[in-house]
Scaffold this motif. Structure first.
Motif, PDB file in Angstrom:
ATOM      1  N   VAL A   1      15.309  18.478-113.160  1.00  0.00           N
ATOM      2  CA  VAL A   1      14.896  18.968-114.478  1.00  0.00           C
ATOM      3  C   VAL A   1      15.602  20.310-114.664  1.00  0.00           C
ATOM      4  N   ILE A   2      16.337  20.419-115.763  1.00  0.00           N
ATOM      5  CA  ILE A   2      17.199  21.592-115.936  1.00  0.00           C
ATOM      6  C   ILE A   2      16.986  22.211-117.319  1.00  0.00           C
ATOM      7  N   GLY A   3      16.861  23.519-117.370  1.00  0.00           N
ATOM      8  CA  GLY A   3      16.803  24.252-118.639  1.00  0.00           C
ATOM      9  C   GLY A   3      17.778  25.412-118.578  1.00  0.00           C
ATOM     10  N   LEU A   4      18.502  25.651-119.680  1.00  0.00           N
ATOM     11  CA  LEU A   4      19.505  26.714-119.680  1.00  0.00           C
ATOM     12  C   LEU A   4      19.112  27.852-120.609  1.00  0.00           C
ATOM     13  N   GLU A   5      19.445  29.055-120.180  1.00  0.00           N
ATOM     14  CA  GLU A   5      19.319  30.233-121.036  1.00  0.00           C
ATOM     15  C   GLU A   5      20.737  30.754-121.223  1.00  0.00           C
ATOM     16  N   VAL A   6      21.246  30.652-122.453  1.00  0.00           N
ATOM     17  CA  VAL A   6      22.644  30.972-122.696  1.00  0.00           C
ATOM     18  C   VAL A   6      22.752  32.243-123.526  1.00  0.00           C
TER      19      VAL A   6
ATOM     20  N   ILE B   1      20.146  31.929-126.363  1.00  0.00           N
ATOM     21  CA  ILE B   1      19.779  30.576-126.783  1.00  0.00           C
ATOM     22  C   ILE B   1      19.078  29.907-125.603  1.00  0.00           C
ATOM     23  N   VAL B   2      17.809  29.573-125.771  1.00  0.00           N
ATOM     24  CA  VAL B   2      17.021  29.022-124.663  1.00  0.00           C
ATOM     25  C   VAL B   2      16.764  27.537-124.915  1.00  0.00           C
ATOM     26  N   SER B   3      17.101  26.707-123.944  1.00  0.00           N
ATOM     27  CA  SER B   3      16.857  25.267-124.110  1.00  0.00           C
ATOM     28  C   SER B   3      15.512  24.892-123.509  1.00  0.00           C
ATOM     29  N   GLU B   4      14.947  23.817-123.993  1.00  0.00           N
ATOM     30  CA  GLU B   4      13.814  23.195-123.308  1.00  0.00           C
ATOM     31  C   GLU B   4      14.350  22.597-122.006  1.00  0.00           C
ATOM     32  N   ALA B   5      13.464  22.299-121.080  1.00  0.00           N
ATOM     33  CA  ALA B   5      13.909  21.730-119.806  1.00  0.00           C
ATOM     34  C   ALA B   5      14.163  20.226-119.983  1.00  0.00           C
ATOM     35  N   ASP B   6      15.074  19.890-120.894  1.00  0.00           N
ATOM     36  CA  ASP B   6      15.350  18.493-121.268  1.00  0.00           C
ATOM     37  C   ASP B   6      16.522  17.887-120.502  1.00  0.00           C
TER      38      ASP B   6
ATOM     39  N   VAL C   1      20.862  29.283-115.192  1.00  0.00           N
ATOM     40  CA  VAL C   1      20.490  27.887-115.038  1.00  0.00           C
ATOM     41  C   VAL C   1      19.162  27.806-114.305  1.00  0.00           C
ATOM     42  N   ASN C   2      18.195  27.102-114.887  1.00  0.00           N
ATOM     43  CA  ASN C   2      16.899  26.885-114.230  1.00  0.00           C
ATOM     44  C   ASN C   2      16.834  25.427-113.805  1.00  0.00           C
ATOM     45  N   VAL C   3      16.501  25.210-112.551  1.00  0.00           N
ATOM     46  CA  VAL C   3      16.505  23.823-112.071  1.00  0.00           C
ATOM     47  C   VAL C   3      15.380  23.576-111.068  1.00  0.00           C
ATOM     48  N   SER C   4      14.758  22.414-111.218  1.00  0.00           N
ATOM     49  CA  SER C   4      13.730  21.979-110.273  1.00  0.00           C
ATOM     50  C   SER C   4      13.929  20.486-110.048  1.00  0.00           C
ATOM     51  N   VAL C   5      13.249  19.935-109.064  1.00  0.00           N
ATOM     52  CA  VAL C   5      13.287  18.482-108.863  1.00  0.00           C
ATOM     53  C   VAL C   5      11.852  17.959-108.819  1.00  0.00           C
TER      54      VAL C   5
ATOM     55  N   GLU D   1       4.651  16.340-114.251  1.00  0.00           N
ATOM     56  CA  GLU D   1       4.707  17.790-114.062  1.00  0.00           C
ATOM     57  C   GLU D   1       6.072  18.208-113.508  1.00  0.00           C
ATOM     58  N   PHE D   2       6.503  19.385-113.914  1.00  0.00           N
ATOM     59  CA  PHE D   2       7.735  19.937-113.364  1.00  0.00           C
ATOM     60  C   PHE D   2       7.480  20.477-111.960  1.00  0.00           C
ATOM     61  N   GLY D   3       8.533  20.469-111.154  1.00  0.00           N
ATOM     62  CA  GLY D   3       8.459  21.126-109.850  1.00  0.00           C
ATOM     63  C   GLY D   3       8.713  22.620-109.997  1.00  0.00           C
ATOM     64  N   THR D   4       8.714  23.321-108.867  1.00  0.00           N
ATOM     65  CA  THR D   4       8.980  24.774-108.878  1.00  0.00           C
ATOM     66  C   THR D   4      10.453  25.004-109.201  1.00  0.00           C
ATOM     67  N   LYS D   5      10.694  25.900-110.166  1.00  0.00           N
ATOM     68  CA  LYS D   5      12.092  26.083-110.564  1.00  0.00           C
ATOM     69  C   LYS D   5      12.758  27.217-109.821  1.00  0.00           C
ATOM     70  N   VAL D   6      14.068  27.032-109.663  1.00  0.00           N
ATOM     71  CA  VAL D   6      14.921  28.056-109.090  1.00  0.00           C
ATOM     72  C   VAL D   6      15.880  28.475-110.194  1.00  0.00           C
TER      73      VAL D   6
ATOM     74  N   THR E   1      13.296  36.769-104.391  1.00  0.00           N
ATOM     75  CA  THR E   1      12.201  35.840-104.642  1.00  0.00           C
ATOM     76  C   THR E   1      11.367  36.385-105.793  1.00  0.00           C
ATOM     77  N   LYS E   2      10.672  35.490-106.443  1.00  0.00           N
ATOM     78  CA  LYS E   2       9.925  35.867-107.637  1.00  0.00           C
ATOM     79  C   LYS E   2       8.426  35.769-107.394  1.00  0.00           C
ATOM     80  N   GLU E   3       8.019  36.350-106.261  1.00  0.00           N
ATOM     81  CA  GLU E   3       6.591  36.321-105.907  1.00  0.00           C
ATOM     82  C   GLU E   3       5.762  36.773-107.101  1.00  0.00           C
TER      83      GLU E   3
HETATM   84  P1  ADP Z   1      10.495  32.264-117.255  1.00  0.00           P
HETATM   85  O1  ADP Z   1       9.140  32.684-117.672  1.00  0.00           O
HETATM   86  O2  ADP Z   1      10.714  32.242-115.788  1.00  0.00           O
HETATM   87  O3  ADP Z   1      11.571  32.961-118.012  1.00  0.00           O
HETATM   88  P2  ADP Z   1      10.547  30.094-119.105  1.00  0.00           P
HETATM   89  O4  ADP Z   1       9.363  29.220-119.247  1.00  0.00           O
HETATM   90  O5  ADP Z   1      10.748  31.150-120.128  1.00  0.00           O
HETATM   91  O6  ADP Z   1      10.572  30.722-117.659  1.00  0.00           O
HETATM   92  O7  ADP Z   1      11.806  29.153-119.079  1.00  0.00           O
HETATM   93  C1  ADP Z   1      13.091  29.654-118.890  1.00  0.00           C
HETATM   94  C2  ADP Z   1      14.039  28.456-118.830  1.00  0.00           C
HETATM   95  O8  ADP Z   1      13.721  27.635-117.725  1.00  0.00           O
HETATM   96  C3  ADP Z   1      13.972  27.531-120.049  1.00  0.00           C
HETATM   97  O9  ADP Z   1      15.265  27.076-120.353  1.00  0.00           O
HETATM   98  C4  ADP Z   1      13.097  26.388-119.573  1.00  0.00           C
HETATM   99  O10 ADP Z   1      13.414  25.182-120.234  1.00  0.00           O
HETATM  100  C5  ADP Z   1      13.463  26.300-118.117  1.00  0.00           C
HETATM  101  N1  ADP Z   1      12.377  25.801-117.253  1.00  0.00           N
HETATM  102  C6  ADP Z   1      11.075  26.136-117.282  1.00  0.00           C
HETATM  103  N2  ADP Z   1      10.394  25.522-116.298  1.00  0.00           N
HETATM  104  C7  ADP Z   1      11.293  24.762-115.613  1.00  0.00           C
HETATM  105  C8  ADP Z   1      11.218  23.915-114.479  1.00  0.00           C
HETATM  106  N3  ADP Z   1      10.088  23.728-113.823  1.00  0.00           N
HETATM  107  N4  ADP Z   1      12.354  23.335-114.061  1.00  0.00           N
HETATM  108  C9  ADP Z   1      13.517  23.541-114.693  1.00  0.00           C
HETATM  109  N5  ADP Z   1      13.655  24.336-115.762  1.00  0.00           N
HETATM  110  C10 ADP Z   1      12.549  24.952-116.221  1.00  0.00           C
END
Ligand code: ADP
Ligand code: ZN
Ligand code: MG
Length: 486
Positions: free
Chosen positions: A10-15, A167-172, A209-213, A220-225, A276-278
């Motif tokens: 699952v990937i979401g981008l912040e551009v 430009i923030v994408s949904e995690a689509d 780049v935000n990515v989880s598996v 539910e989404f996994g923990t993102k990196v 880390t983002k504790e």
């Molecule tokens: P943060 O609060 O860490 O900035 P956001 O909810 O604002 O997180 O999301 C930032 C970006 O990460 C967006 O593009 C979103 O789609 C993506 N994102 C959010 N959660 C996940 C996840 N679990 N896995 C992958 N991408 C995610």
């Protein structure tokens, strides 16, 4: 295929996109890249106490224009907020950004199948034609640029306070290929509206780049990196490919994914923990008391609308419909507006528009031309296409004319004469050749008359040889048949 053992990303981008404007976001300094460090500065962009920001209308208009191009809702009232943190490249200790009330919300980016990596353009993944939803687009000021030398660091303030869209994408997004196509497709839209040059390698477009598996089937989404330090579209793809495999391997071993920021090292081909983002950052956002809310009134909206370009998807559809080019050719043309203008001029001069597209996109492009300055006039391609279609020259001869055209850009009609390539279409001259062919090949004539119609090919070959390849093949066929059945 979905079994408990398979994972999906699952990937979401912040551009971040640097806007192409005359001046900076909140002061009158020139917004120009590449000059001597810290030469375009003033009290506002240096963050000196007592200075006051004045918003740049051009930047607001271009952000609205971007929102319109991407199908976003434009907020009737938007606000600027202070994002507080300390960093040497930001001497005010806060960045002016937007928090609760960004200029644009929603919208999406359609993935162009031909902007996927070349080797997967034929797959279902590329052909799916997905649209990736956007969360929001906001406008902020960029920070200064730090340089780290061996024993010291330097800061260039020319970039401080320049307008930056986020430009923030949904995690689509689900695959590295989709992320690649997202960035390419977004870039084409930005280029079409002239809002930015959006070159990742020049830092004009920067991407987190935000990515989880997660197991396939899980909601539910996994923990993102979060991945940093990506400076090309293909780098984003490589980083994701590595990181997804790393996360899946860890999950397979039952390890938890740490919520962290990782750095992509392109040479090592791997990601490494940065921090880390504790605890989540607390930026203590609050509305900037120096700035009034932005009312996107009718005048501003109209001004943005008049700048709306023909969007890549619309241009592609028009090229396919009106010019008969392939979907791939339409995508190539739409991604280079100068080349596209050149092609449209060429196609205007002939009814054989698809033929002209082949000449320009295959043979001409292979010579790496600059369509803006080339001495090869677009009309020459129309002429060349007409010469072939009208039977003056055949396609083998056309290749010769093309080569000559590149070396010596003049009218193809004149080149045909100069090269002595004109097809012989004079029926009395052709009739003489045909008579000779019949006289010299009694065997073939006999065979043909006995019903072996293929035997005519020997006669045609004779005529072609005699005429040094210049005889019009369609006419020879007609004349020979008439003479043989007489
Ligand atoms: P943060 O609060 O860490 O900035 P956001 O909810 O604002 O997180 O999301 C930032 C970006 O990460 C967006 O593009 C979103 O789609 C993506 N994102 C959010 N959660 C996940 C996840 N679990 N896995 C992958 N991408 C995610
Ligand atoms: Zn300034
Ligand atoms: Mg966020």
């Amino acid at each position: 295929m979905s079994s408990s053992g398979t994972w999906e990303a699952v990937i979401g981008l912040e551009v971040h996109v640097q806007l192409r404007t005359q001046t900076k976001m909140f002061c009158g300094c020139i917004n120009h890249y590449g000059d001597a460090p810290t030469t375009h500065v003033c009290p506002v962009c240096l963050g000196l106490p007592g200075s006051l920001p004045v918003p740049n209308e051009e930047a607001i208009r271009k952000t609205i224009l971007t929102g319109l191009m991407l199908g976003c809702k434009i907020a009737p009232v938007a606000r600027f907020d202070r994002k507080n943190y300390f960093y040497p490249d930001m001497p005010k200790n806060y960045q002016i950004s937007q928090f609760d009330d960004p200029l644009c919300a929603g919208g999406g980016v359609g993935l162009d199948p031909f902007l996927f990596p070349k080797e997967i353009q034929d797959t279902d993944e590329a052909k799916a034609g997905r649209t990736i939803r956007l969360t929001r687009i906001h406008l902020e000021e960029d920070v200064a640029k730090s340089f780290h030398f061996e024993d010291r660091s330097g800061i260039d303030f020319n970039r401080a306070g320049t307008p930056l869209m986020e430009i923030v994408s949904e995690a689509d997004l689900r695959t590295p290929g989709e992320a690649f196509a997202f960035l390419g497709s977004l870039r084409q839209v930005l280029l079409s509206g002239n809002v930015s040059d959006a070159d990742m390698e020049k830092g004009q477009m920067r991407c987190d780049v935000n990515v989880s598996v997660r197991p396939v089937g899980q909601k539910e989404f996994g923990t993102k990196v979060e991945l940093k330090n990506l400076n090309s579209i293909s780098g984003v793809r490589r980083a994701l490919t590595y990181e997804i495999a790393r996360q899946i391997a860890a999950c397979g071993k039952g390890e938890a994914i740490a919520h962290e920021t990782r750095r992509w090292d392109d040479e090592a081909g791997a990601t490494f923990t940065m921090r880390t983002k504790e605890k989540a950052h607390d930026y203590r956002y609050f509305p900037d008391p120096d700035l009034l809310p932005v009312r996107t009134d009718q005048g501003l909206m109209e001004a943005a609308r008049t700048e709306l370009p023909e969007l890549p998807a619309a241009l592609q559809a028009r090229l396919a419909k009106d010019f008969g080019v392939t979907a791939y050719q339409a995508s190539v043309l739409a991604s280079d507006r100068v080349l596209c203008g050149y092609y449209e001029k060429a196609a205007a001069g002939t009814t054989h528009k698809a033929v002209v597209a082949n000449w320009i996109l295959n043979d001409f492009l292979a010579t790496q031309p600059d369509p803006a300055t080339t001495p090869v006039q677009p009309g020459f391609f129309a002429e060349l296409a007409d010469l072939v279609a009208g039977g003056t020259i055949n396609s083998a001869q056309a290749k010769k004319v093309f080569a000559e055209l590149m070396a010596n850009p003049t009218s193809p009609k004149a080149l045909v004469k100069k090269l002595g390539l004109e097809q012989i279409s004079d029926s009395s001259a052709l009739g003489t050749y045909c008579d000779e062919a019949i006289a010299a090949n009694p065997r073939s004539v006999e065979d043909y008359r006995a019903g072996k119609t293929n035997a005519i090919n020997a006669l045609k070959g004779f005529v072609m040889k005699k005429s040094q390849g210049k005889a019009n093949p369609v006419q020879i066929d007609e004349i020979l048949k008439a003479k043989l059945s007489a």
